[in-house]
Design a protein around this motif. Structure first.
Motif, short mmCIF file in Angstrom:
data_model
loop_
_atom_site.label_atom_id
_atom_site.label_comp_id
_atom_site.label_asym_id
_atom_site.label_seq_id
_atom_site.Cartn_x
_atom_site.Cartn_y
_atom_site.Cartn_z
N ARG A 35 0.83 -1.22 0.00
CA ARG A 35 0.00 0.00 0.00
C ARG A 35 0.86 1.27 0.00
N ILE A 36 1.88 1.29 0.84
CA ILE A 36 2.75 2.46 0.88
C ILE A 36 3.49 2.63 -0.44
N GLY A 37 3.93 1.53 -1.03
CA GLY A 37 4.61 1.59 -2.31
C GLY A 37 3.72 2.10 -3.43
N ARG A 38 2.46 1.67 -3.42
CA ARG A 38 1.53 2.14 -4.44
C ARG A 38 1.25 3.64 -4.29
N ILE A 39 1.19 4.12 -3.06
CA ILE A 39 1.01 5.56 -2.83
C ILE A 39 2.27 6.32 -3.22
N ALA A 40 3.44 5.77 -2.87
CA ALA A 40 4.71 6.43 -3.18
C ALA A 40 4.94 6.55 -4.68
N PHE A 63 13.83 16.55 -2.04
CA PHE A 63 13.12 15.92 -0.93
C PHE A 63 12.07 14.94 -1.44
N VAL A 64 11.33 15.32 -2.45
CA VAL A 64 10.30 14.43 -3.01
C VAL A 64 10.95 13.20 -3.63
N MET A 65 12.09 13.39 -4.29
CA MET A 65 12.78 12.26 -4.90
C MET A 65 13.29 11.28 -3.83
N VAL A 66 13.78 11.81 -2.71
CA VAL A 66 14.23 10.95 -1.62
C VAL A 66 13.04 10.14 -1.08
N GLY A 67 11.91 10.79 -0.86
CA GLY A 67 10.73 10.08 -0.38
C GLY A 67 10.26 9.03 -1.37
N TYR A 68 10.25 9.39 -2.64
CA TYR A 68 9.83 8.48 -3.70
C TYR A 68 10.72 7.24 -3.73
N TYR A 69 12.01 7.46 -3.64
CA TYR A 69 12.98 6.38 -3.74
C TYR A 69 12.97 5.50 -2.49
N ILE A 70 13.00 6.13 -1.32
CA ILE A 70 13.13 5.36 -0.09
C ILE A 70 11.82 4.66 0.28
N LEU A 71 10.69 5.31 0.09
CA LEU A 71 9.42 4.65 0.42
C LEU A 71 9.02 3.62 -0.64
N GLY A 72 9.56 3.76 -1.84
CA GLY A 72 9.27 2.78 -2.88
C GLY A 72 10.21 1.58 -2.86
N GLY A 73 11.30 1.67 -2.11
CA GLY A 73 12.28 0.58 -2.04
C GLY A 73 11.71 -0.73 -1.52
N PRO A 74 10.98 -0.72 -0.40
CA PRO A 74 10.41 -2.00 0.07
C PRO A 74 9.44 -2.62 -0.92
N TYR A 75 8.67 -1.80 -1.59
CA TYR A 75 7.73 -2.29 -2.61
C TYR A 75 8.50 -2.93 -3.77
N SER A 76 9.58 -2.30 -4.16
CA SER A 76 10.41 -2.84 -5.24
C SER A 76 11.03 -4.18 -4.84
N LEU A 77 11.50 -4.26 -3.60
CA LEU A 77 12.07 -5.51 -3.11
C LEU A 77 11.01 -6.60 -3.05
N GLN A 78 9.81 -6.23 -2.63
CA GLN A 78 8.70 -7.19 -2.55
C GLN A 78 8.35 -7.76 -3.92
#
Length: 189
Positions: free
Chosen positions: A18-23, A56-71
């Motif tokens: 869910r967090i990855g889809r929002i990110a 800042f937005v790019m950092v949030g996009y990258y870091i919050l999307g990382g777990p989704y990418s790993l999943q």
């Protein structure tokens, strides 16, 4: 134990999904900021906040999307040997590499927490000086950290996002570790 592992995997995967889809929509926010930056530089006075806000937005996009990418397994792998291995051999190799990643993420999380504590005005040497409400070290409250640019934004929000992102990545790595253990035991996930 297997039921607990399956429950943990389902819970962590659901949260990170869910967090990855929002990110994912952060890319549109980034595009909007960069578009405004281009428009303001061409027709108005250039905005001071656009470059840092885009970072800042790019950092949030990258870091919050990382777990989704790993999943999803969309991280980069060297497929020269890995693609030909059996599922069990892949699970053993992934188990070893995810343990290294967990150690690295623990170090990153510790650094992120201490950096966030510093940016919130804590100037002590240990960010984890409170254990059970008891003060272990001395605490000194200072002023909140700001960037050294002309816009001078507070840095604690982006550092807080980094703490959350590293924590979610750590949870996803432990979920992947559980998946590897179950695959080694012959279960399908």
């Amino acid at each position: 134990m297997r039921r607990v592992m399956h429950g943990y995997i389902r819970a962590v995967d659901a949260v990170n999904y869910r967090i990855g889809r929002i990110a994912m929509y952060g890319i549109f926010v980034l595009m909007g900021i960069l578009l405004w930056s281009s428009i303001s530089k061409a027709f108005f006075l250039p905005s001071l906040w656009t470059l840092e806000m885009a970072q800042f937005v790019m950092v949030g996009y990258y870091i919050l999307g990382g777990p989704y990418s790993l999943q999803l397994g969309s991280n980069v792998r060297m497929d020269l040997l890995y693609g030909e291995w059996s599922i069990r051999k892949k699970a053993w190799f992934d188990l070893f590499t995810v343990l290294m990643l967990i150690f690295y993420l623990c170090v990153l999380l510790y650094g992120a927490v201490s950096s966030t504590a510093y940016s919130l005005g804590y100037w002590g040497t240990e960010p984890f000086s409170y254990l059970g409400g008891v003060v272990i070290g001395t605490e000194e409250i200072g002023r909140m950290e700001r960037a050294s640019t002309s816009w001078r934004p507070y840095l604690w929000p982006i550092k807080g996002v980094m703490v959350i992102g590293f924590f979610l990545m750590l949870l996803q790595c432990t979920s992947e570790l559980c998946k590897d253990i179950l695959r080694i035991k012959g279960e399908t996930i």
